[in-house]
Design a protein around this motif. Structure first.
Motif, PDB file in Angstrom:
ATOM      1  N   GLY A  60     -30.134 -56.472  35.051  1.00  0.00           N
ATOM      2  CA  GLY A  60     -30.903 -55.283  34.688  1.00  0.00           C
ATOM      3  C   GLY A  60     -30.591 -54.046  35.495  1.00  0.00           C
ATOM      4  O   GLY A  60     -31.076 -52.959  35.160  1.00  0.00           O
ATOM      5  N   LYS A  61     -29.792 -54.152  36.547  1.00  0.00           N
ATOM      6  CA  LYS A  61     -29.409 -52.982  37.343  1.00  0.00           C
ATOM      7  C   LYS A  61     -28.357 -52.164  36.595  1.00  0.00           C
ATOM      8  O   LYS A  61     -27.679 -52.657  35.699  1.00  0.00           O
ATOM      9  N   GLU A  62     -28.196 -50.904  37.003  1.00  0.00           N
ATOM     10  CA  GLU A  62     -27.255 -50.011  36.331  1.00  0.00           C
ATOM     11  C   GLU A  62     -25.814 -50.331  36.709  1.00  0.00           C
ATOM     12  O   GLU A  62     -25.498 -50.568  37.878  1.00  0.00           O
ATOM     13  N   LEU A  63     -24.940 -50.326  35.716  1.00  0.00           N
ATOM     14  CA  LEU A  63     -23.509 -50.459  35.957  1.00  0.00           C
ATOM     15  C   LEU A  63     -23.005 -49.214  36.672  1.00  0.00           C
ATOM     16  O   LEU A  63     -23.339 -48.088  36.297  1.00  0.00           O
ATOM     17  N   THR A  64     -22.188 -49.410  37.711  1.00  0.00           N
ATOM     18  CA  THR A  64     -21.663 -48.276  38.462  1.00  0.00           C
ATOM     19  C   THR A  64     -20.855 -47.335  37.572  1.00  0.00           C
ATOM     20  O   THR A  64     -20.064 -47.790  36.730  1.00  0.00           O
ATOM     21  N   PRO A  65     -21.008 -46.031  37.755  1.00  0.00           N
ATOM     22  CA  PRO A  65     -20.244 -45.084  36.935  1.00  0.00           C
ATOM     23  C   PRO A  65     -18.751 -45.096  37.239  1.00  0.00           C
ATOM     24  O   PRO A  65     -17.969 -44.546  36.461  1.00  0.00           O
ATOM     25  N   ILE A  66     -18.337 -45.713  38.359  1.00  0.00           N
ATOM     26  CA  ILE A  66     -16.902 -45.750  38.667  1.00  0.00           C
ATOM     27  C   ILE A  66     -16.192 -46.884  37.932  1.00  0.00           C
ATOM     28  O   ILE A  66     -14.958 -46.980  37.973  1.00  0.00           O
ATOM     29  N   ALA A  67     -16.942 -47.761  37.250  1.00  0.00           N
ATOM     30  CA  ALA A  67     -16.314 -48.868  36.527  1.00  0.00           C
ATOM     31  C   ALA A  67     -15.530 -48.333  35.331  1.00  0.00           C
ATOM     32  O   ALA A  67     -15.982 -47.444  34.613  1.00  0.00           O
ATOM     33  N   LEU A  68     -14.333 -48.894  35.146  1.00  0.00           N
ATOM     34  CA  LEU A  68     -13.521 -48.598  33.964  1.00  0.00           C
ATOM     35  C   LEU A  68     -14.060 -49.458  32.819  1.00  0.00           C
ATOM     36  O   LEU A  68     -14.042 -50.682  32.897  1.00  0.00           O
ATOM     37  N   ARG A  69     -14.536 -48.812  31.773  1.00  0.00           N
ATOM     38  CA  ARG A  69     -15.178 -49.529  30.663  1.00  0.00           C
ATOM     39  C   ARG A  69     -14.209 -49.648  29.495  1.00  0.00           C
ATOM     40  O   ARG A  69     -13.740 -48.639  28.965  1.00  0.00           O
ATOM     41  N   LEU A  70     -13.947 -50.889  29.090  1.00  0.00           N
ATOM     42  CA  LEU A  70     -12.955 -51.138  28.050  1.00  0.00           C
ATOM     43  C   LEU A  70     -13.583 -51.842  26.855  1.00  0.00           C
ATOM     44  O   LEU A  70     -14.563 -52.581  26.992  1.00  0.00           O
ATOM     45  N   PRO A  71     -13.004 -51.643  25.653  1.00  0.00           N
ATOM     46  CA  PRO A  71     -13.637 -52.156  24.438  1.00  0.00           C
ATOM     47  C   PRO A  71     -13.293 -53.588  24.066  1.00  0.00           C
ATOM     48  O   PRO A  71     -13.777 -54.073  23.041  1.00  0.00           O
ATOM     49  N   SER A  72     -12.478 -54.293  24.871  1.00  0.00           N
ATOM     50  CA  SER A  72     -12.082 -55.641  24.466  1.00  0.00           C
ATOM     51  C   SER A  72     -11.729 -56.508  25.658  1.00  0.00           C
ATOM     52  O   SER A  72     -11.369 -56.012  26.734  1.00  0.00           O
ATOM     53  N   ASN A  73     -11.809 -57.827  25.462  1.00  0.00           N
ATOM     54  CA  ASN A  73     -11.349 -58.788  26.466  1.00  0.00           C
ATOM     55  C   ASN A  73      -9.858 -58.612  26.749  1.00  0.00           C
ATOM     56  O   ASN A  73      -9.427 -58.675  27.896  1.00  0.00           O
ATOM     57  N   ALA A  74      -9.097 -58.392  25.692  1.00  0.00           N
ATOM     58  CA  ALA A  74      -7.648 -58.238  25.857  1.00  0.00           C
ATOM     59  C   ALA A  74      -7.317 -57.029  26.727  1.00  0.00           C
ATOM     60  O   ALA A  74      -6.389 -57.067  27.541  1.00  0.00           O
TER      61      ALA A  74
END
Length: 271
Positions: free
Chosen positions: A169-183
């Motif tokens: 439930g904590k916020e994901l860090t804004p420095i994380a690279l967010r990608l749309p797929s497992n691949a």
């Protein structure tokens, strides 16, 4: 009517009702990119045995699949998370009774580059990483390097499971690279020795290293025993009790042959 003309009409009528006339029942599957490769292989195997059925499979994410099902666009929503109550409520408002069918089990593996000496990590440490409280490898493996933190985008079912079990439930860090797929995550970790990410079991290869979590390996026995802490079911959602070709397809998936395909794709069969 002449006898020859009557005979022609009779033959055409027979052909129109035969499998050789080209008429097919269709099944449209949409949703989770995690479940996507399972659905593709299962659909191909089923259509080989049932040429009277045409199955199309597309990704986009669990939420997109469930929305497509409720909107009447998809026959099956493939999902790597449990359906939300708000989604059930929306379906109910439209007179749709959502039926859940679990087709496989999965574990989310924390993964790093094979050159990383780290072998084990705790849930608490993963939480600190993904909250942005721990961003340097020196505290874990001695490397004097910043971490590259990789996550699924927050709209994905995989992220929701990670959020439930790791971020809690904590916020994901804004420095994380967010990608749309497992691949996409696997490619980033494969190409960056300083990266850390997470993958469904079917996407883990020798190109990455899957870490033990709290001393437990992300393998089938540990998931089925309930020992591995980041496990989940993989689901199909349909509108009402399946009938006809849809029922046959579901039965095939849950059969020993279908579950063998699930295992071959790197996921955990139900039996």
């Amino acid at each position: 009517m002449k006898k020859s003309a009557f005979l022609l009409v009779f033959i055409v009528s027979l052909l129109a009702g035969s499998p050789f006339a080209g008429a097919q029942e269709s099944i449209d599957i949409s949703g989770s990119t995690t479940v996507l490769p399972i659905s593709q292989i299962l659909a191909e195997a089923f259509m080989d045995l049932n040429p009277d059925v045409a199955i199309t499979v597309s990704g986009g994410g669990s939420g997109i699949g469930i929305t497509a099902l409720v909107d009447g666009i998809a026959t099956i929503a493939q999902s790597s998370r449990k359906i939300r109550q708000s989604e059930i409520d929306k379906a109910t408002e439209r007179g749709i009774n959502i039926v859940k069918i679990e087709i496989a089990k999965d574990a989310l593996s924390a993964v790093v580059h094979p050159s990383n000496p780290l072998e084990d990590i705790s849930i608490d440490t993963l939480q600190k990483i993904y909250m942005g409280e721990l961003t340097h490898w020196k505290e874990l493996n001695g490397w004097d390097k910043e971490m590259v933190i990789i996550s699924r985008d927050t709209a994905s079912g995989t992220f929701e499971v990670w959020n439930e079990h790791v971020l809690r439930g904590k916020e994901l860090t804004p420095i994380a690279l967010r990608l749309p797929s497992n691949a996409g995550i696997r490619a980033e970790v494969t190409g960056n020795p300083h990266a850390i990410g997470y993958l469904g079991m079917g996407y883990v290869t020798e190109a990455v290293k899957a870490l033990r979590v709290d001393g437990v390996d992300p393998v089938m026995e540990n998931v089925l025993d309930g020992d591995y802490p980041i496990a989940r079911g993989l689901f199909y959602y349909v509108a009402g009790e399946p009938e006809g070709a849809l029922r046959r397809f579901i039965d095939f998936i849950l059969s020993p042959e279908g579950q063998r395909i699930v295992a071959e794709e790197g996921f955990i069969p139900l039996q």
